[in-house]
Design a protein around this motif. Structure first.
Motif, PDB file in Angstrom:
ATOM      1  N   VAL A 171      22.693 -57.349  -6.069  1.00  0.00           N
ATOM      2  CA  VAL A 171      21.981 -56.023  -7.194  1.00  0.00           C
ATOM      3  C   VAL A 171      22.143 -56.806  -8.453  1.00  0.00           C
ATOM      4  N   ALA A 172      23.487 -57.020  -8.271  1.00  0.00           N
ATOM      5  CA  ALA A 172      23.697 -57.561  -9.993  1.00  0.00           C
ATOM      6  C   ALA A 172      22.452 -58.834 -10.985  1.00  0.00           C
ATOM      7  N   ALA A 173      23.159 -59.845  -9.952  1.00  0.00           N
ATOM      8  CA  ALA A 173      22.049 -60.848 -10.015  1.00  0.00           C
ATOM      9  C   ALA A 173      20.363 -60.190  -9.985  1.00  0.00           C
ATOM     10  N   SER A 174      19.499 -59.474  -9.211  1.00  0.00           N
ATOM     11  CA  SER A 174      18.322 -58.691  -9.242  1.00  0.00           C
ATOM     12  C   SER A 174      18.213 -58.023 -10.304  1.00  0.00           C
ATOM     13  N   PHE A 175      19.592 -57.537 -10.637  1.00  0.00           N
ATOM     14  CA  PHE A 175      19.012 -56.891 -11.990  1.00  0.00           C
ATOM     15  C   PHE A 175      19.435 -57.842 -13.650  1.00  0.00           C
ATOM     16  N   ILE A 225      12.431 -68.564  -6.706  1.00  0.00           N
ATOM     17  CA  ILE A 225      13.240 -69.072  -7.806  1.00  0.00           C
ATOM     18  C   ILE A 225      15.013 -68.175  -8.005  1.00  0.00           C
ATOM     19  N   MET A 226      14.883 -67.017  -7.382  1.00  0.00           N
ATOM     20  CA  MET A 226      16.369 -66.152  -8.634  1.00  0.00           C
ATOM     21  C   MET A 226      17.509 -66.437  -7.405  1.00  0.00           C
ATOM     22  N   VAL A 227      16.457 -66.330  -6.152  1.00  0.00           N
ATOM     23  CA  VAL A 227      17.254 -67.095  -4.978  1.00  0.00           C
ATOM     24  C   VAL A 227      18.022 -68.158  -4.359  1.00  0.00           C
ATOM     25  N   ALA A 282      21.563 -71.300   5.575  1.00  0.00           N
ATOM     26  CA  ALA A 282      20.407 -71.150   4.382  1.00  0.00           C
ATOM     27  C   ALA A 282      19.134 -70.377   4.937  1.00  0.00           C
ATOM     28  N   THR A 283      18.981 -70.736   5.714  1.00  0.00           N
ATOM     29  CA  THR A 283      17.654 -70.705   6.656  1.00  0.00           C
ATOM     30  C   THR A 283      18.859 -68.886   7.432  1.00  0.00           C
ATOM     31  N   THR A 284      19.650 -68.682   8.255  1.00  0.00           N
ATOM     32  CA  THR A 284      19.668 -66.745   7.857  1.00  0.00           C
ATOM     33  C   THR A 284      19.927 -65.958   6.844  1.00  0.00           C
ATOM     34  N   ASN A 285      20.301 -66.813   5.636  1.00  0.00           N
ATOM     35  CA  ASN A 285      19.840 -65.447   4.633  1.00  0.00           C
ATOM     36  C   ASN A 285      18.587 -65.359   4.570  1.00  0.00           C
ATOM     37  N   ALA A 286      17.632 -66.554   4.517  1.00  0.00           N
ATOM     38  CA  ALA A 286      16.049 -66.565   4.178  1.00  0.00           C
ATOM     39  C   ALA A 286      16.186 -65.362   5.063  1.00  0.00           C
ATOM     40  N   PHE A 287      16.334 -64.694   5.482  1.00  0.00           N
ATOM     41  CA  PHE A 287      16.168 -64.164   6.815  1.00  0.00           C
ATOM     42  C   PHE A 287      16.198 -62.685   6.637  1.00  0.00           C
ATOM     43  N   LYS A 288      17.557 -62.348   5.868  1.00  0.00           N
ATOM     44  CA  LYS A 288      18.168 -61.514   5.927  1.00  0.00           C
ATOM     45  C   LYS A 288      18.325 -60.971   4.466  1.00  0.00           C
ATOM     46  N   THR A 289      16.813 -61.247   3.728  1.00  0.00           N
ATOM     47  CA  THR A 289      16.633 -60.672   2.349  1.00  0.00           C
ATOM     48  C   THR A 289      16.584 -59.702   2.448  1.00  0.00           C
ATOM     49  N   VAL A 290      17.425 -58.807   1.640  1.00  0.00           N
ATOM     50  CA  VAL A 290      17.251 -57.192   1.293  1.00  0.00           C
ATOM     51  C   VAL A 290      17.033 -56.639  -0.107  1.00  0.00           C
ATOM     52  N   ASP A 291      18.385 -57.200  -0.921  1.00  0.00           N
ATOM     53  CA  ASP A 291      18.401 -56.655  -1.328  1.00  0.00           C
ATOM     54  C   ASP A 291      17.792 -56.398  -2.872  1.00  0.00           C
ATOM     55  N   GLN A 292      17.489 -57.360  -2.777  1.00  0.00           N
ATOM     56  CA  GLN A 292      16.430 -58.329  -4.423  1.00  0.00           C
ATOM     57  C   GLN A 292      15.458 -57.423  -4.325  1.00  0.00           C
ATOM     58  N   LEU A 293      14.691 -57.240  -3.180  1.00  0.00           N
ATOM     59  CA  LEU A 293      13.290 -56.668  -2.396  1.00  0.00           C
ATOM     60  C   LEU A 293      13.381 -55.270  -3.162  1.00  0.00           C
TER      61      LEU A 293
END
Length: 294
Positions: free
Chosen positions: A119-123, A163-165, A222-233
């Motif tokens: 969340v902090a990185a997203s901000f 890019i952020m991820v 990395a693949t698992t992380n790619a399918f559980k991305t939600v915080d930054q969105l």
């Protein structure tokens, strides 16, 4: 060993495993089975009690344009983040594995994004991408380019998240590669050098094959992380504009907490679990013969 002693040893083993087994059942097996059962029920604001509908949720999901858009976005998101973050992690590990002044500081610098909460990185990156006074647009103006709304443009929103991820995850994989590089026997490289092998030949024929277990592990993570991305969105785009950055987990989040459609959310969750298991299995079995564990 007598039969009674075998039983005693097995009993002790199960006693030690019991706490982990209880947590596995409570927090993994039970939620998976419960979600699978829920996917066969209609459970939204229009139904007082969950109504069994069989595979209707799966059929309607396949006809949902938003789901198809989120699914395609997630594929592109995985293609953009998985190889890039793993490759950059490898390159960073090779860089900081050398002896030079400031090596420890460089390792901390590259790893620091990993410890920042998502969340902090997203901000932070939300500030970078801000159209009027964001750092990226300030640099573009400095070189005479026009202002861009990275997160408000359908063509650039998903790429901006990618890019952020990659920035966030590359240092994580760097640590694993760095540990693997330091475990490679020095005598193998020394023998290759004496035989006249170039640095590239040493890497291609010795180093990279010995890094394959780490590469497989990193690719699966990395693949698992790619399918559980939600915080930054949630922080940066809310899946917009026009679902251009919508991903499967955010689609599940919306159906669960915004639309209260628990049946559809469970259905998409089952699909995501199946996708992740299949991808991990393909990655494992496709590269197993190329891996050197010793």
């Amino acid at each position: 060993m007598g039969r009674s002693k075998v039983i005693k040893v097995n009993l002790m083993a199960w006693i030690f495993l019991l706490p982990s087994l209880i947590f596995l059942i409570m927090f993994t097996l039970y939620p998976v089975i419960s979600t699978l059962i829920s996917s066969f029920y209609k459970s939204d604001l229009s139904t007082i009690e969950p109504l069994f509908v069989g595979f209707e949720n799966y059929r309607s999901m396949m006809e949902d344009e938003v789901f198809r858009k989120a699914f395609i976005n997630n594929i592109w998101f995985a293609i953009g983040t998985v190889p890039t973050s793993v490759l950059i992690g490898l390159l960073l590990a090779i860089l900081v594995n050398r002896t030079f002044i400031g090596k420890s500081l460089s390792r901390v610098f590259f790893f620091y994004p990993v410890v920042i909460p998502m969340v902090a990185a997203s901000f932070i990156w939300l500030f970078f991408y801000t159209p009027d006074y964001g750092m990226v647009n300030s640099i573009l103006k400095l070189f005479g380019f026009g202002e861009l709304n990275f997160l408000g443009n359908s063509d650039t929103a998903l790429l901006s998240i990618i890019i952020m991820v990659v920035w966030k995850e590359a240092g994580f994989f760097m640590i694993f590669y760095l540990a693997a590089l330091q475990n490679i026997p020095k005598d193998l490289l020394e023998a290759a050098r004496i035989d006249g092998a170039s640095k590239w030949r040493q890497f291609r024929s010795i180093v990279f094959p010995l890094l394959m277990p780490t590469t497989l592990f990193s690719a699966i993570i990395a693949t698992t992380n790619a399918f559980k991305t939600v915080d930054q969105l949630v922080v940066m785009t809310q899946g917009g504009p026009n679902n251009a950055s919508n991903l499967l987990l955010y689609y599940i989040y919306e159906n669960t907490f915004r639309f209260m459609d628990y049946g559809k959310a469970a259905t998409v969750t089952v699909i995501v679990l199946i996708i992740m298991v299949l991808i991990a299995a393909i990655q494992f079995f496709a590269t197993d013969k190329k891996i050197h564990y010793s």
